[in-house]
Design a protein around this motif. Structure first.
Motif, PDB file in Angstrom:
ATOM      1  N   SER A  27      43.456   5.345 -26.310  1.00 34.92           N
ATOM      2  CA  SER A  27      42.736   5.529 -27.382  1.00 34.92           C
ATOM      3  C   SER A  27      41.176   5.738 -27.044  1.00 34.92           C
ATOM      4  O   SER A  27      40.615   6.634 -27.533  1.00 34.92           O
ATOM      5  N   MET A  28      40.694   4.982 -26.228  1.00 35.54           N
ATOM      6  CA  MET A  28      39.242   5.035 -25.729  1.00 35.54           C
ATOM      7  C   MET A  28      39.152   6.413 -24.912  1.00 35.54           C
ATOM      8  O   MET A  28      38.163   6.911 -24.993  1.00 35.54           O
ATOM      9  N   SER A  29      40.196   6.611 -24.120  1.00 32.28           N
ATOM     10  CA  SER A  29      40.024   7.722 -23.300  1.00 32.28           C
ATOM     11  C   SER A  29      39.804   9.138 -24.258  1.00 32.28           C
ATOM     12  O   SER A  29      39.207  10.095 -23.903  1.00 32.28           O
ATOM     13  N   LYS A  30      40.603   9.128 -25.294  1.00 29.45           N
ATOM     14  CA  LYS A  30      40.600  10.369 -26.134  1.00 29.45           C
ATOM     15  C   LYS A  30      39.414  10.600 -26.773  1.00 29.45           C
ATOM     16  O   LYS A  30      38.733  11.531 -26.974  1.00 29.45           O
ATOM     17  N   LYS A  31      38.754   9.219 -27.026  1.00 35.44           N
ATOM     18  CA  LYS A  31      37.371   9.351 -27.666  1.00 35.44           C
ATOM     19  C   LYS A  31      36.103   9.207 -26.665  1.00 35.44           C
ATOM     20  O   LYS A  31      35.031   9.112 -26.939  1.00 35.44           O
ATOM     21  N   LYS A  32      36.581   9.175 -25.245  1.00 35.78           N
ATOM     22  CA  LYS A  32      35.749   8.957 -24.334  1.00 35.78           C
ATOM     23  C   LYS A  32      34.701   7.850 -24.486  1.00 35.78           C
ATOM     24  O   LYS A  32      33.370   7.889 -24.329  1.00 35.78           O
ATOM     25  N   VAL A  33      35.195   6.870 -24.670  1.00 34.61           N
ATOM     26  CA  VAL A  33      34.586   5.393 -24.872  1.00 34.61           C
ATOM     27  C   VAL A  33      34.732   4.922 -23.568  1.00 34.61           C
ATOM     28  O   VAL A  33      35.910   4.627 -22.903  1.00 34.61           O
ATOM     29  N   GLY A  34      33.730   4.592 -22.816  1.00 33.46           N
ATOM     30  CA  GLY A  34      33.836   3.716 -21.395  1.00 33.46           C
ATOM     31  C   GLY A  34      34.241   2.372 -21.606  1.00 33.46           C
ATOM     32  O   GLY A  34      33.832   1.536 -22.414  1.00 33.46           O
ATOM     33  N   ALA A  35      35.012   2.016 -20.604  1.00 36.34           N
ATOM     34  CA  ALA A  35      35.462   0.640 -20.450  1.00 36.34           C
ATOM     35  C   ALA A  35      35.815   0.227 -19.325  1.00 36.34           C
ATOM     36  O   ALA A  35      36.094   0.948 -18.262  1.00 36.34           O
ATOM     37  N   LYS A  95      30.613   1.574 -28.770  1.00 37.46           N
ATOM     38  CA  LYS A  95      29.406   2.175 -28.078  1.00 37.46           C
ATOM     39  C   LYS A  95      28.259   1.168 -28.844  1.00 37.46           C
ATOM     40  O   LYS A  95      27.307   1.293 -28.044  1.00 37.46           O
ATOM     41  N   ASN A  96      28.194   0.858 -30.078  1.00 38.22           N
ATOM     42  CA  ASN A  96      27.405  -0.031 -30.665  1.00 38.22           C
ATOM     43  C   ASN A  96      27.460  -1.614 -30.577  1.00 38.22           C
ATOM     44  O   ASN A  96      26.764  -2.372 -30.939  1.00 38.22           O
ATOM     45  N   SER A  97      28.752  -1.877 -29.844  1.00 36.65           N
ATOM     46  CA  SER A  97      28.941  -3.431 -29.506  1.00 36.65           C
ATOM     47  C   SER A  97      28.031  -3.748 -28.342  1.00 36.65           C
ATOM     48  O   SER A  97      27.634  -3.215 -27.422  1.00 36.65           O
ATOM     49  N   PRO A  98      27.318  -5.129 -28.647  1.00 37.04           N
ATOM     50  CA  PRO A  98      26.569  -5.630 -27.483  1.00 37.04           C
ATOM     51  C   PRO A  98      27.192  -6.053 -26.335  1.00 37.04           C
ATOM     52  O   PRO A  98      26.526  -6.148 -25.303  1.00 37.04           O
ATOM     53  N   LEU A  99      28.701  -5.957 -26.286  1.00 36.06           N
ATOM     54  CA  LEU A  99      29.320  -6.362 -25.080  1.00 36.06           C
ATOM     55  C   LEU A  99      29.993  -5.094 -24.414  1.00 36.06           C
ATOM     56  O   LEU A  99      30.648  -5.292 -23.613  1.00 36.06           O
ATOM     57  N   HIS A 100      29.640  -4.041 -24.764  1.00 38.07           N
ATOM     58  CA  HIS A 100      30.348  -2.774 -24.303  1.00 38.07           C
ATOM     59  C   HIS A 100      30.078  -2.534 -22.947  1.00 38.07           C
ATOM     60  O   HIS A 100      30.793  -1.786 -22.182  1.00 38.07           O
ATOM     61  N   ASP A 101      28.997  -2.846 -22.459  1.00 34.34           N
ATOM     62  CA  ASP A 101      28.638  -2.580 -21.145  1.00 34.34           C
ATOM     63  C   ASP A 101      29.228  -3.258 -20.297  1.00 34.34           C
ATOM     64  O   ASP A 101      29.152  -2.893 -18.805  1.00 34.34           O
ATOM     65  N   GLY A 102      29.475  -4.576 -20.322  1.00 40.27           N
ATOM     66  CA  GLY A 102      30.088  -5.207 -19.252  1.00 40.27           C
ATOM     67  C   GLY A 102      31.457  -5.201 -19.185  1.00 40.27           C
ATOM     68  O   GLY A 102      32.233  -4.263 -19.782  1.00 40.27           O
ATOM     69  N   ALA A 103      32.297  -6.077 -18.394  1.00 38.34           N
ATOM     70  CA  ALA A 103      33.896  -6.051 -18.204  1.00 38.34           C
ATOM     71  C   ALA A 103      34.352  -6.977 -19.122  1.00 38.34           C
ATOM     72  O   ALA A 103      33.892  -8.365 -19.296  1.00 38.34           O
ATOM     73  N   ILE A 127      40.807  -1.869 -14.344  1.00 37.61           N
ATOM     74  CA  ILE A 127      41.134  -0.741 -15.157  1.00 37.61           C
ATOM     75  C   ILE A 127      39.810  -0.021 -15.654  1.00 37.61           C
ATOM     76  O   ILE A 127      39.084  -0.617 -16.499  1.00 37.61           O
ATOM     77  N   VAL A 128      39.533   1.085 -15.140  1.00 43.00           N
ATOM     78  CA  VAL A 128      38.221   1.803 -15.722  1.00 43.00           C
ATOM     79  C   VAL A 128      38.536   2.963 -16.801  1.00 43.00           C
ATOM     80  O   VAL A 128      39.568   4.042 -16.273  1.00 43.00           O
ATOM     81  N   VAL A 129      37.996   3.240 -17.823  1.00 42.75           N
ATOM     82  CA  VAL A 129      38.130   4.286 -18.573  1.00 42.75           C
ATOM     83  C   VAL A 129      36.484   5.084 -18.659  1.00 42.75           C
ATOM     84  O   VAL A 129      35.613   4.364 -19.007  1.00 42.75           O
TER      85      VAL A 129
END
Length: 258
Positions: free
Chosen positions: A126-134, A169-177, A223-225
């Motif tokens: 799902s995140m891959s389709k939306k190009k959301v980094g994870a 993207k607006n989550s404060p935790l989205h940059d970490g693992a 795992i990386v998106v």
């Protein structure tokens, strides 16, 4: 006969040969092969000078260099030595890890794994389709308590929507693992050690370097998106598998965790 050559000598030679081969592979992987060859040449010269030619003065000087050089080598190759010792112990830890996961019924174990794996796979797609980094790290035998301490504790069941919300993207935790242990999300927004491996392709970003970094120091699966391309990658044992489909990701996770 100048000496007796028996079974013990054969075992001794084989063990030394195996040790040298393993060190050679380790040095080759860490791009320290030239240093290793230089050390090997020095050791051969030292043995010839001190044992064969019995040159006392030069032999004594080389003895002192060897005794001091051991400390220098420990400092110089501390990361490689740590990796070597880690590889020796990881197999025993993996057996213990599998015993913890296993309850004796293989079918039931696989079904339990699927309950953890499928939400991870579906959220990644799902995140891959939306190009959301994870960046998702699955803990295995090596504890990641120090990594968990750098983020925010979650302690929730593995859930597709929760994973996607954590990396929104607006989550404060989205940059970490996100760290997953067994069937629970332990923490999010965690900071991982970054790999400085020069062989990582230039088009891979900081998330990929962090994924590789955690697999240098543990037996975890990362795992990386990609936020730029939407591509899904997996880092295992300091190696990447890139551009994965949902089926391939599921297969890798099942094989590594089963």
């Amino acid at each position: 006969m100048f000496f007796e050559f028996g079974l013990k000598d054969v075992i001794d030679i084989v063990l030394v040969a195996l040790m040298l081969y393993y060190i050679y592979r380790l040095m080759k992987e860490s791009r320290s092969l030239n240093v290793f060859m230089g050390i090997l040449v020095f050791v051969v010269l030292w043995l010839v000078v001190s044992q064969v030619l019995e040159m006392k003065l030069l032999g004594t000087m080389m003895d002192k260099l060897v005794s001091v050089g051991v400390i220098g080598l420990i400092v110089l190759f501390q990361d490689d030595i740590r990796k070597f010792l880690y590889n020796l112990g990881v197999h025993q830890r993996m057996r213990a890890f599998r015993r913890i996961f296993s309850n004796g019924d293989k079918r039931q174990d696989v079904a339990k794994l699927k309950q953890v794996i499928m939400p991870i796979v579906m959220s990644c797609m799902s995140m891959s389709k939306k190009k959301v980094g994870a960046l998702i790290v699955i803990q295995r035998a090596t504890p990641l308590d120090d990594i968990v301490a750098t983020g925010e504790r979650i302690d929730a069941m593995v859930n597709q929507r929760l994973i996607e919300n954590l990396f929104f993207k607006n989550s404060p935790l989205h940059d970490g693992a996100v760290i997953i242990t067994r069937d629970r999300i332990r923490a999010a927004g965690c900071i991982l050690p970054v790999s400085h491996d020069l062989n990582i392709p230039k088009d891979l970003g900081l998330r990929h370097r962090a994924a590789l970094g955690i697999t240098h120091e543990s037996d975890s699966i990362a795992i990386v998106v990609s936020e730029e391309t939407g591509g899904i990658s997996v880092a295992i044992r300091s190696e990447f598998q890139l551009r994965l489909t949902a089926e391939k990701l599921e297969s890798i996770l099942t094989q590594e965790l089963a």
